[in-house]
Scaffold this motif. Sequence first.
Motif, PDB file in Angstrom:
ATOM      1  N   GLN A   8       7.250  -1.576   0.354  1.00 19.59           N
ATOM      2  CA  GLN A   8       7.029  -0.263  -0.233  1.00 19.59           C
ATOM      3  C   GLN A   8       7.737  -0.146  -1.581  1.00 19.59           C
ATOM      4  O   GLN A   8       7.167   0.369  -2.539  1.00 19.59           O
ATOM      5  N   ALA A   9       8.959  -0.648  -1.678  1.00 18.92           N
ATOM      6  CA  ALA A   9       9.709  -0.587  -2.940  1.00 18.92           C
ATOM      7  C   ALA A   9       9.012  -1.399  -4.029  1.00 18.92           C
ATOM      8  O   ALA A   9       8.922  -0.966  -5.179  1.00 18.92           O
ATOM      9  N   LYS A  10       8.508  -2.586  -3.662  1.00 18.01           N
ATOM     10  CA  LYS A  10       7.797  -3.435  -4.626  1.00 18.01           C
ATOM     11  C   LYS A  10       6.540  -2.719  -5.130  1.00 18.01           C
ATOM     12  O   LYS A  10       6.271  -2.693  -6.323  1.00 18.01           O
ATOM     13  N   ASP A  60       0.836  -1.190   0.000  1.00 15.74           N
ATOM     14  CA  ASP A  60       0.000   0.000   0.000  1.00 15.74           C
ATOM     15  C   ASP A  60       0.873   1.243   0.000  1.00 15.74           C
ATOM     16  O   ASP A  60       2.097   1.160   0.052  1.00 15.74           O
ATOM     17  N   LEU A  61       0.230   2.389  -0.071  1.00 17.86           N
ATOM     18  CA  LEU A  61       0.965   3.649  -0.148  1.00 17.86           C
ATOM     19  C   LEU A  61       1.705   3.980   1.136  1.00 17.86           C
ATOM     20  O   LEU A  61       2.631   4.777   1.131  1.00 17.86           O
ATOM     21  N   THR A  62       1.310   3.391   2.248  1.00 20.91           N
ATOM     22  CA  THR A  62       1.940   3.682   3.538  1.00 20.91           C
ATOM     23  C   THR A  62       2.629   2.451   4.109  1.00 20.91           C
ATOM     24  O   THR A  62       2.699   2.288   5.316  1.00 20.91           O
ATOM     25  N   ALA A  63       3.148   1.616   3.255  1.00 24.10           N
ATOM     26  CA  ALA A  63       3.794   0.379   3.701  1.00 24.10           C
ATOM     27  C   ALA A  63       4.933   0.702   4.662  1.00 24.10           C
ATOM     28  O   ALA A  63       5.732   1.603   4.431  1.00 24.10           O
ATOM     29  N   LYS A  64       4.990  -0.038   5.745  1.00 27.93           N
ATOM     30  CA  LYS A  64       6.027   0.178   6.761  1.00 27.93           C
ATOM     31  C   LYS A  64       7.341  -0.476   6.354  1.00 27.93           C
ATOM     32  O   LYS A  64       8.401   0.074   6.565  1.00 27.93           O
ATOM     33  N   GLU A  65       7.267  -1.652   5.788  1.00 26.93           N
ATOM     34  CA  GLU A  65       8.478  -2.372   5.410  1.00 26.93           C
ATOM     35  C   GLU A  65       9.010  -1.805   4.105  1.00 26.93           C
ATOM     36  O   GLU A  65       8.283  -1.652   3.135  1.00 26.93           O
ATOM     37  N   LYS A  66      10.304  -1.515   4.061  1.00 23.43           N
ATOM     38  CA  LYS A  66      10.909  -0.917   2.869  1.00 23.43           C
ATOM     39  C   LYS A  66      10.791  -1.815   1.648  1.00 23.43           C
ATOM     40  O   LYS A  66      10.538  -1.339   0.549  1.00 23.43           O
ATOM     41  N   SER A 123       5.750   1.281 -13.119  1.00 21.09           N
ATOM     42  CA  SER A 123       6.195   0.476 -14.264  1.00 21.09           C
ATOM     43  C   SER A 123       5.644   1.068 -15.561  1.00 21.09           C
ATOM     44  O   SER A 123       4.561   1.648 -15.602  1.00 21.09           O
ATOM     45  N   LYS A 124       6.416   0.910 -16.632  1.00 18.63           N
ATOM     46  CA  LYS A 124       6.066   1.490 -17.923  1.00 18.63           C
ATOM     47  C   LYS A 124       4.831   0.796 -18.507  1.00 18.63           C
ATOM     48  O   LYS A 124       4.801  -0.422 -18.633  1.00 18.63           O
TER      49      LYS A 124
END
Length: 170
Positions: free
Chosen positions: A71-73, A62-68, A80-81
């Motif tokens: 969040q990166a995924k 989600d937009l507020t993901a705690k785990e980096k 993505s294009k």
Amino acid sequence: MTAFSSSLRGKGRRAAAAGAVSLGLLVLSACDQPTPRATVTAGQDSVTAEASCYEDGKTLGDLTAKEKAEQAKFEKCLTSKPDQTLTVHPGDKVRLGVEPDMAEQGWIAMSNGMPMTSLSKQTYTSVDGDQVFYNQQTRQMSDSTTISIMTSKGGKYTGIWNIKLNRASS
């Protein structure tokens, strides 16, 4: 003896046919199933896209993901294009459509990082074409944007479909 041998031949054919069917089903089950599709239409033109990220309904983040890592995924999926591009002319309505399974979960559309729609359980909605290109942060019209249609389950996103829109000059 002929009755015995003909019954063996019949059983052998049935066994071979059953084996072929089983092998065929095994091969088909190993294939990737297509993802649900989202469709965007403007004027007389439309494009249909498969998901940029979709893991059979599993949570992407989600937009507020705690785990980096999560969040990166999620951000990678969101940026993505797009494989599909659509031109929108002034005054066009942009119509967004999703499959019933996607609508059942609930979905939202974003443009320029801002929500264009509220969470919906309908298979279709439309927005003003000019609204799609208006960047609220810069307060200017963009020449292009990417619409991200995202399915949601329990506040977490389960799929992202990206489609690029170009604004026609006139």
